[in-house]
Design a protein around this motif. Sequence first.
Motif, mmCIF file in Angstrom:
data_model
loop_
_atom_site.group_PDB
_atom_site.id
_atom_site.type_symbol
_atom_site.label_atom_id
_atom_site.label_comp_id
_atom_site.label_asym_id
_atom_site.label_seq_id
_atom_site.Cartn_x
_atom_site.Cartn_y
_atom_site.Cartn_z
ATOM 1 N N LEU A 2 8.451 33.193 14.126
ATOM 2 C CA LEU A 2 9.478 33.708 13.230
ATOM 3 C C LEU A 2 9.772 32.711 12.131
ATOM 4 O O LEU A 2 9.710 31.498 12.333
ATOM 5 N N GLN A 3 10.123 33.245 10.973
ATOM 6 C CA GLN A 3 10.524 32.395 9.859
ATOM 7 C C GLN A 3 11.815 32.936 9.280
ATOM 8 O O GLN A 3 11.891 34.123 8.944
ATOM 9 N N ALA A 4 12.809 32.065 9.168
ATOM 10 C CA ALA A 4 14.083 32.418 8.559
ATOM 11 C C ALA A 4 14.142 31.817 7.168
ATOM 12 O O ALA A 4 13.724 30.671 6.970
ATOM 13 N N SER A 5 14.667 32.590 6.226
ATOM 14 C CA SER A 5 14.773 32.102 4.851
ATOM 15 C C SER A 5 15.971 32.738 4.167
ATOM 16 O O SER A 5 16.579 33.668 4.704
ATOM 17 N N GLY A 6 16.295 32.235 2.984
ATOM 18 C CA GLY A 6 17.357 32.821 2.189
ATOM 19 C C GLY A 6 18.641 32.021 2.134
ATOM 20 O O GLY A 6 19.586 32.417 1.455
ATOM 21 N N GLY A 7 18.699 30.922 2.848
ATOM 22 C CA GLY A 7 19.902 30.110 2.820
ATOM 23 C C GLY A 7 20.074 29.394 1.491
ATOM 24 O O GLY A 7 19.194 29.431 0.629
ATOM 25 N N GLY A 8 21.222 28.754 1.335
ATOM 26 C CA GLY A 8 21.490 28.018 0.116
ATOM 27 C C GLY A 8 22.939 27.621 0.023
ATOM 28 O O GLY A 8 23.691 27.725 0.995
ATOM 29 N N SER A 15 27.911 35.643 -1.812
ATOM 30 C CA SER A 15 27.028 36.379 -0.906
ATOM 31 C C SER A 15 25.664 35.708 -0.824
ATOM 32 O O SER A 15 25.215 35.054 -1.768
ATOM 33 N N LEU A 16 25.031 35.903 0.309
ATOM 34 C CA LEU A 16 23.641 35.512 0.526
ATOM 35 C C LEU A 16 22.992 36.557 1.401
ATOM 36 O O LEU A 16 23.670 37.205 2.215
ATOM 37 N N ARG A 17 21.688 36.691 1.280
ATOM 38 C CA ARG A 17 20.939 37.537 2.194
ATOM 39 C C ARG A 17 19.858 36.699 2.862
ATOM 40 O O ARG A 17 18.987 36.141 2.197
ATOM 41 N N LEU A 18 19.943 36.640 4.178
ATOM 42 C CA LEU A 18 18.938 35.931 4.955
ATOM 43 C C LEU A 18 17.847 36.902 5.389
ATOM 44 O O LEU A 18 18.120 38.071 5.661
ATOM 45 N N SER A 19 16.642 36.385 5.479
ATOM 46 C CA SER A 19 15.508 37.190 5.921
ATOM 47 C C SER A 19 14.849 36.528 7.121
ATOM 48 O O SER A 19 14.736 35.302 7.183
ATOM 49 N N CYS A 20 14.410 37.351 8.035
ATOM 50 C CA CYS A 20 13.655 36.894 9.198
ATOM 51 C C CYS A 20 12.353 37.666 9.209
ATOM 52 O O CYS A 20 12.362 38.904 9.190
ATOM 53 N N ALA A 90 26.600 26.530 8.188
ATOM 54 C CA ALA A 90 25.847 26.250 9.406
ATOM 55 C C ALA A 90 24.360 26.405 9.117
ATOM 56 O O ALA A 90 23.976 26.903 8.050
ATOM 57 N N VAL A 91 23.558 26.001 10.067
ATOM 58 C CA VAL A 91 22.137 26.356 10.050
ATOM 59 C C VAL A 91 22.015 27.697 10.780
ATOM 60 O O VAL A 91 22.516 27.845 11.892
ATOM 61 N N SER A 106 24.471 36.854 23.421
ATOM 62 C CA SER A 106 24.967 35.502 23.172
ATOM 63 C C SER A 106 24.287 34.441 24.013
ATOM 64 O O SER A 106 24.642 33.257 23.911
ATOM 65 N N THR A 107 23.325 34.832 24.809
ATOM 66 C CA THR A 107 22.644 33.898 25.715
ATOM 67 C C THR A 107 21.318 33.455 25.118
ATOM 68 O O THR A 107 20.352 34.215 25.112
ATOM 69 N N PRO A 108 21.238 32.245 24.584
ATOM 70 C CA PRO A 108 20.006 31.804 23.916
ATOM 71 C C PRO A 108 18.750 31.903 24.783
ATOM 72 O O PRO A 108 17.660 32.150 24.252
ATOM 73 N N SER A 109 18.878 31.760 26.087
ATOM 74 C CA SER A 109 17.696 31.724 26.947
ATOM 75 C C SER A 109 16.974 33.062 27.051
ATOM 76 O O SER A 109 15.827 33.100 27.510
ATOM 77 N N VAL A 110 17.606 34.154 26.627
ATOM 78 C CA VAL A 110 16.939 35.458 26.729
ATOM 79 C C VAL A 110 16.027 35.730 25.543
ATOM 80 O O VAL A 110 15.316 36.731 25.521
ATOM 81 N N TYR A 111 16.047 34.836 24.571
ATOM 82 C CA TYR A 111 15.215 35.013 23.390
ATOM 83 C C TYR A 111 13.926 34.207 23.549
ATOM 84 O O TYR A 111 13.955 33.013 23.873
ATOM 85 N N ASP A 112 12.821 34.857 23.289
ATOM 86 C CA ASP A 112 11.527 34.205 23.467
ATOM 87 C C ASP A 112 11.057 33.451 22.234
ATOM 88 O O ASP A 112 10.281 32.494 22.346
ATOM 89 N N TYR A 113 11.467 33.900 21.066
ATOM 90 C CA TYR A 113 10.969 33.309 19.832
ATOM 91 C C TYR A 113 12.143 32.953 18.914
ATOM 92 O O TYR A 113 13.117 33.706 18.819
ATOM 93 N N TRP A 114 12.003 31.836 18.245
ATOM 94 C CA TRP A 114 13.040 31.349 17.334
ATOM 95 C C TRP A 114 12.415 30.943 16.005
ATOM 96 O O TRP A 114 11.317 30.356 15.978
ATOM 97 N N GLY A 115 13.145 31.231 14.939
ATOM 98 C CA GLY A 115 12.748 30.716 13.635
ATOM 99 C C GLY A 115 13.208 29.280 13.482
ATOM 100 O O GLY A 115 13.968 28.754 14.306
ATOM 101 N N GLN A 116 12.811 28.651 12.395
ATOM 102 C CA GLN A 116 13.064 27.224 12.216
ATOM 103 C C GLN A 116 14.462 26.932 11.688
ATOM 104 O O GLN A 116 14.883 25.789 11.713
ATOM 105 N N GLY A 117 15.181 27.928 11.219
ATOM 106 C CA GLY A 117 16.524 27.714 10.712
ATOM 107 C C GLY A 117 16.569 27.586 9.205
ATOM 108 O O GLY A 117 15.648 27.052 8.578
ATOM 109 N N THR A 118 17.646 28.097 8.621
ATOM 110 C CA THR A 118 17.866 27.978 7.178
ATOM 111 C C THR A 118 19.322 27.577 6.964
ATOM 112 O O THR A 118 20.227 28.125 7.595
ATOM 113 N N GLN A 119 19.550 26.614 6.102
ATOM 114 C CA GLN A 119 20.888 26.065 5.900
ATOM 115 C C GLN A 119 21.702 26.954 4.970
ATOM 116 O O GLN A 119 21.249 27.314 3.870
ATOM 117 N N VAL A 120 22.908 27.288 5.395
ATOM 118 C CA VAL A 120 23.874 27.997 4.562
ATOM 119 C C VAL A 120 25.078 27.079 4.380
ATOM 120 O O VAL A 120 25.679 26.637 5.362
#
Length: 124
Positions: A2-8, A15-20, A90-91, A106-120
């Motif tokens: 996964l890739q997260a983008s759109g922060g700033g 307003s901002l729009r983030l994309s995954c 936040a990131v 809300s439980t991070p462990s149930v997610y298999d894939y994570w993006g790298q994060g984007t700073q807002v």
Amino acid sequence: QLQASGGGLVQPGGSLRLSCTASGGTLDDYAIAWFRQAPGKEREAVSCISSTGEDIYYADSVKGRFTISRGNSKNMVYLQMNSLKPEDTAVYYCAAKPSGTIVAVSTPSVYDYWGQGTQVTVSS
């Protein structure tokens, strides 16, 4: 992957729009969530959309301001963030949950894939 983008950097009220996006695959079969983590704080679930798009979760802190949606492309999920506040700084990470539902979002462990994060950053 996964890739997260759109922060700033944005002023309060802006307003901002983030994309995954998924490289090498689609997001159709996954529930997709957005988490955020501010310095010194735990990672928190902000929003989640089921694989069908019919079920959506929002944290109380963002209800009425943030909107999660699936794009027409099978590998895009968006988070539209309006009326941004300094406490939204936040990131932001997107994550994929294979069950496709919004149970236990809300439980991070149930997610298999994570993006790298984007700073807002929300600041005047």
